[in-house]
Design an enzyme around this catalytic site. Structure first.
Site, mmCIF file in Angstrom:
data_model
loop_
_atom_site.group_PDB
_atom_site.id
_atom_site.type_symbol
_atom_site.label_atom_id
_atom_site.label_comp_id
_atom_site.label_asym_id
_atom_site.label_seq_id
_atom_site.Cartn_x
_atom_site.Cartn_y
_atom_site.Cartn_z
ATOM 1 N N ASP A 1 1.470 -2.776 12.764
ATOM 2 C CA ASP A 1 1.431 -2.120 11.448
ATOM 3 C C ASP A 1 0.128 -1.346 11.303
ATOM 4 O OD1 ASP A 1 2.174 -1.284 8.916
ATOM 5 O OD2 ASP A 1 1.746 -3.188 7.930
ATOM 6 N N ALA B 1 4.198 -8.487 1.680
ATOM 7 C CA ALA B 1 4.926 -7.542 0.824
ATOM 8 C C ALA B 1 6.399 -7.936 0.671
ATOM 9 C CB ALA B 1 4.802 -6.117 1.364
ATOM 10 N N ALA C 1 0.812 -1.219 0.000
ATOM 11 C CA ALA C 1 0.000 0.000 0.000
ATOM 12 C C ALA C 1 0.846 1.271 0.000
ATOM 13 C CB ALA C 1 -0.920 -0.003 1.214
ATOM 14 N N GLN C 2 2.134 1.147 -0.352
ATOM 15 C CA GLN C 2 3.014 2.313 -0.391
ATOM 16 C C GLN C 2 2.938 2.959 -1.781
ATOM 17 O OE1 GLN C 2 5.604 2.949 2.212
ATOM 18 N NE2 GLN C 2 5.343 1.119 3.428
ATOM 19 N N GLY D 1 -4.652 -12.510 11.953
ATOM 20 C CA GLY D 1 -5.397 -13.571 11.294
ATOM 21 C C GLY D 1 -5.792 -13.238 9.875
ATOM 22 N N ARG E 1 11.176 -23.632 -4.778
ATOM 23 C CA ARG E 1 12.390 -23.460 -5.568
ATOM 24 C C ARG E 1 13.116 -22.146 -5.279
ATOM 25 N NH1 ARG E 1 9.133 -26.038 -9.654
ATOM 26 N NH2 ARG E 1 9.914 -28.147 -10.045
#
Length: 384
Positions: free
Chosen positions: A275, A221, A144-145, A250, A228
């Site tokens: 956050d 993010a 969301a930056q 959650g 792999r």
């Protein structure tokens, strides 16, 4: 600070961050004066005694990644509002130490944020640092930056922002795969700032070359954890010395993946974070993050395209979710909510309930619902 009456909490189950005392007492003014089993308690004249039988006493929470809440955001750069925001986080959530967190924005806007945080921190001792989340991130994992403000790693900008903040920058989220990242990391370390990989497309090979010792919001993010290519997430899982943030709501991470991270990393290398953005503690509906419209519904904050835009998670719920979702013990949750942060960021007076430490104390009931907080020994009943 005003001289406080000496308080003694008695008959509590105390998790000091070092040990569990099944029936203990803790004596404090603005600092912790004594802690131990009730068998060792001797009343002293003039002290205020509170019987907490059936309740838990734990260290105050340390959130090293919170942008905002209660209608305020660190990026607004308003010292009064940042001060109110930090106080609200303490009164509603038990956060007694905060790293005010910025985001990818223009240099001028980050300048303004640093000035605002510095002024707020001068009056509010809960604010102990700054977390610069961006602008040195990867476009592929910007989350969301806002993309237009993404910048190449620039140590001179960091120096400028650190000076404007009064030397309070403690943590920087950046993409370790970007050109010049190794030199950038060296400059951060020289300034005493912790390099954190996040909003990054780095491979495991990139990460092995990196000096990052912290990973911002593990799983979110960053290059995905695949069979792999371990990416940023796999690197954090594999390297025991790296601290990893977890947003335990959650939604950002489903409970099974929270449990996986806990089983692999262990309690001693996980930092619970929120956050959180300005809508935390506010009614659901339309909000804002970095000039972008955000829609808050069902305890989730998202951009118009559905991208998660920070959280509305309260720290007291992150603590409770660590036990319920991850299978952590209360002692483990204390480790992830206070002890680790104090050790990682050299917050010597924080993180544990030991003699000489700041009297930052949370009181919880048996269901792990927060009842009250002491910040520097001052009592605050938890606000709904």
């Amino acid at each position: 600070m005003d001289i406080l009456t000496v308080t003694v909490l008695t008959h509590a189950v105390i998790y000091t961050g070092k040990e569990k005392i099944d029936e203990g007492y803790i004596r404090f003014d603005d600092k912790i004066l004594a802690v131990g089993p009730m068998a060792d308690y001797r009343p002293q004249p003039g002290e205020q005694i509170k019987n907490l039988r059936g309740l838990l006493v734990i260290p105050g929470f340390i959130d090293v990644h919170a942008h905002g809440g209660y209608g305020f955001d660190a990026m607004d750069g308003d010292a009064d509002q940042i001060d109110q925001m930090a106080t609200a986080m303490m009164e509603h959530e038990g956060v007694t130490t905060l790293f005010a967190t910025t985001m990818t924005q223009s240099v001028a806007n980050i300048d303004q944020a640093m000035r605002g945080v510095a002024a707020a921190a001068d009056r509010n001792p809960i604010i102990k640092g700054v977390h610069l989340e961006g602008p040195f991130i990867a476009q592929d994992f910007k989350g969301a930056q806002p993309e237009q403000y993404i910048h190449v790693p620039d140590a001179n900008l960091v120096k400028q922002w650190n000076e404007l903040s009064g030397g309070r920058v403690k943590l920087i989220t950046y993409a370790p795969e970007k050109p010049g990242a190794r030199e950038f990391e060296d400059a951060l370390i020289e300034m005493g700032i912790t390099p954190s990989a996040g909003h990054s497309n780095a491979t495991r090979a990139d990460m092995l070359e990196s000096k990052a010792t912290h990973v911002t919001h593990l799983y979110n993010a960053q290059r995905e954890f695949k069979h792999r290519e371990p990416g940023v997430t796999g690197h954090a899982m594999l390297e025991p010395q790296i601290y990893a943030e977890l947003i335990a709501d959650g939604f950002h991470i489903v409970p099974d993946m929270l449990k996986l991270a806990f089983r692999v990393k262990g309690a001693k290398r996980i930092d619970l974070v929120t956050d959180s953005m300005r809508s935390k503690g506010m009614p659901e509906g339309e909000s804002e993050l970095g000039g972008q419209k955000v829609y808050v519904k069902d305890k989730q904050a998202r951009l118009a395209d559905g991208t998660l835009a920070g959280s509305v998670l309260m720290y007291k719920d992150a603590f409770k979710n660590a036990v319920n979702f991850m299978g952590a013990s209360v002692a483990d949750a204390v480790q992830m909510s206070a002890v680790n942060q104090s050790e990682e960021f050299n917050l010597a007076s924080k993180g544990t309930l030991e003699v000489g430490k700041d009297a930052d104390i949370n009181i919880m009931d048996q269901e792990l619902d927060l009842q009250a907080t002491y910040s520097y020994g001052a009592f605050h009943a938890t606000k709904d």
